[in-house]
Enzyme design. Structure first.
Site, short mmCIF file in Angstrom:
data_model
loop_
_atom_site.label_atom_id
_atom_site.label_comp_id
_atom_site.label_asym_id
_atom_site.label_seq_id
_atom_site.Cartn_x
_atom_site.Cartn_y
_atom_site.Cartn_z
N HIS A 65 0.84 -1.20 0.00
CA HIS A 65 0.00 0.00 0.00
C HIS A 65 0.88 1.25 0.00
O HIS A 65 0.56 2.25 -0.66
CB HIS A 65 -0.88 0.05 1.26
CG HIS A 65 -1.91 -1.03 1.32
ND1 HIS A 65 -1.84 -2.08 2.20
CD2 HIS A 65 -3.05 -1.21 0.61
CE1 HIS A 65 -2.90 -2.86 2.04
NE2 HIS A 65 -3.65 -2.36 1.08
N GLY A 74 -3.12 -1.47 -7.30
CA GLY A 74 -2.14 -2.53 -7.57
C GLY A 74 -2.66 -3.44 -8.69
O GLY A 74 -3.86 -3.68 -8.78
N GLN A 98 -10.04 -6.43 -10.40
CA GLN A 98 -10.53 -5.19 -9.77
C GLN A 98 -10.02 -3.98 -10.56
O GLN A 98 -10.78 -3.05 -10.86
CB GLN A 98 -10.04 -5.12 -8.32
CG GLN A 98 -10.26 -3.77 -7.66
CD GLN A 98 -10.00 -3.83 -6.16
OE1 GLN A 98 -10.82 -4.27 -5.41
NE2 GLN A 98 -8.84 -3.34 -5.73
N ARG A 115 -1.69 -13.67 1.59
CA ARG A 115 -2.05 -15.09 1.71
C ARG A 115 -0.83 -16.01 1.69
O ARG A 115 -0.93 -17.17 2.08
CB ARG A 115 -2.97 -15.50 0.56
CG ARG A 115 -4.32 -14.83 0.62
CD ARG A 115 -5.26 -15.48 -0.36
NE ARG A 115 -6.53 -14.79 -0.39
CZ ARG A 115 -7.17 -14.48 -1.51
NH1 ARG A 115 -6.66 -14.81 -2.67
NH2 ARG A 115 -8.32 -13.86 -1.47
#
Ligand code: PAF
Length: 303
Positions: free
Chosen positions: A33, A143, A149, A183
């Protein structure tokens, strides 16, 4: 750095005249981020980061309530990255009641990651549209790891005429080539070894795309911060590129190392499979589970 909800944001925004860059987040911020914020800083005079855990994008069986909200450390990270305004609205400010009118992601939101998460991308686009209307950014930075997305937000900007530039920051990879993801911490050392079939599949595809003359691995090593888009050599067909990646993944699947969820070479503007005569920007999309962990990756290609 100022922090506030809708009223504070409106007052702050009314005082600003420079170019504003927006990094939308749900908090639990990490170095990825911060890289988006640094890029937004380079592209604009003022940077806004939004921190809002958006209930509309969580399914009934997903972790909205448990989603981490480490606001103190998030604010410290924003400060460190040179953010000017942190927009952190309360839930009731953003949704005084359940919204009747929402953005619909349509077919592009129902495929790939959207297939197992009905309504997820409608929720994402609805909150992103609200953030665009509230913050009025000139540029927004996302990103490219969450590529579907990114494609959907880009498409919404075009389809709904938002006057906003969108910049995608390339997938950041560890030294072994695996795309960085929160993850990855669920992967055991042997799962991690198995997961490397994913960047290997992308490398095999990139090699075919380059006409077999490619040197070095585009999907391995450090990242320059600029999107690496492989140019497809004349005469190389989409099918050949996809098959090269499929061969690597299928042999890993036959060895029981992973389960393929999808692998598809698609038009980046529609997420439809590339026809044989395709020209333009494409994406090779991959998703697999390794030891129960859901991983995604992608390779941008220009035909
Ligand atoms: O990628 C995210 O963190 C979220 O989907 C976003 C874009 C902030 C919308 O809630």
């Amino acid at each position: 750095m100022e922090v506030g909800g809708i009223q504070a944001l409106r007052r702050w925004r009314a005082r600003q005249s420079g170019r504003v860059g927006l990094v939308p987040t749900m908090g639990a911020l990490h170095s990825g981020h911060q890289a988006l914020m640094t890029r937004a800083r380079a592209e604009s005079d003022l940077v806004v980061t939004s921190i809002f855990v958006n209930p509309l994008q969580f399914g009934a069986d997903e972790d909205f309530v448990q989603y981490p909200r480490p606001i103190a450390s998030d604010l410290a990270k924003c400060e460190e990255a040179g953010v000017d305004f942190v927009f952190a609205p309360a839930l009731g400010e953003m949704y005084p009641s359940a919204p009747e009118v929402r953005v619909v992601a349509g077919r592009m939101g129902a495929v790939f990651e959207g297939e197992a998460r009905p309504g997820h991308f409608d929720g994402v686009l609805t909150v992103v549209a609200k953030l665009f209307n509230l913050i009025k950014p000139d540029v927004t930075v996302f990103g490219l790891k969450d590529i579907q997305q990114f494609c959907l937000v880009k498409r919404m900007i075009a389809d709904l005429d938002f006057d906003i530039e969108i910049i995608g920051l390339p997938v950041v990879r560890d030294a072994d080539g695996l795309a960085m993801s929160s993850r990855n911490e669920y992967l055991s050392p042997s799962d991690r070894e198995r997961a490397l079939a994913i960047p290997r599949a992308l490398d095999a595809a990139a090699e075919v795309a380059a006409g077999g003359v490619r040197e070095g691995a585009a999907s391995g090593g450090a990242d320059s911060g600029e999107a690496v888009v492989e140019s497809v050599a004349d005469g190389v067909l989409p099918e050949a590129i996809e098959s090269a990646a499929r061969a690597v993944l299928e042999s890993a699947a036959e060895r029981g190392e992973l389960d393929i969820i999808y692998l598809s070479l698609v038009d980046a503007s529609t997420l439809r499979p590339c026809p044989a005569d395709f020209r333009g920007s494409a994406l090779l999309l991959v998703s697999a589970t390794v030891g129960g962990t859901h991983l995604i990756d992608n390779l941008p290609l220009e035909f």
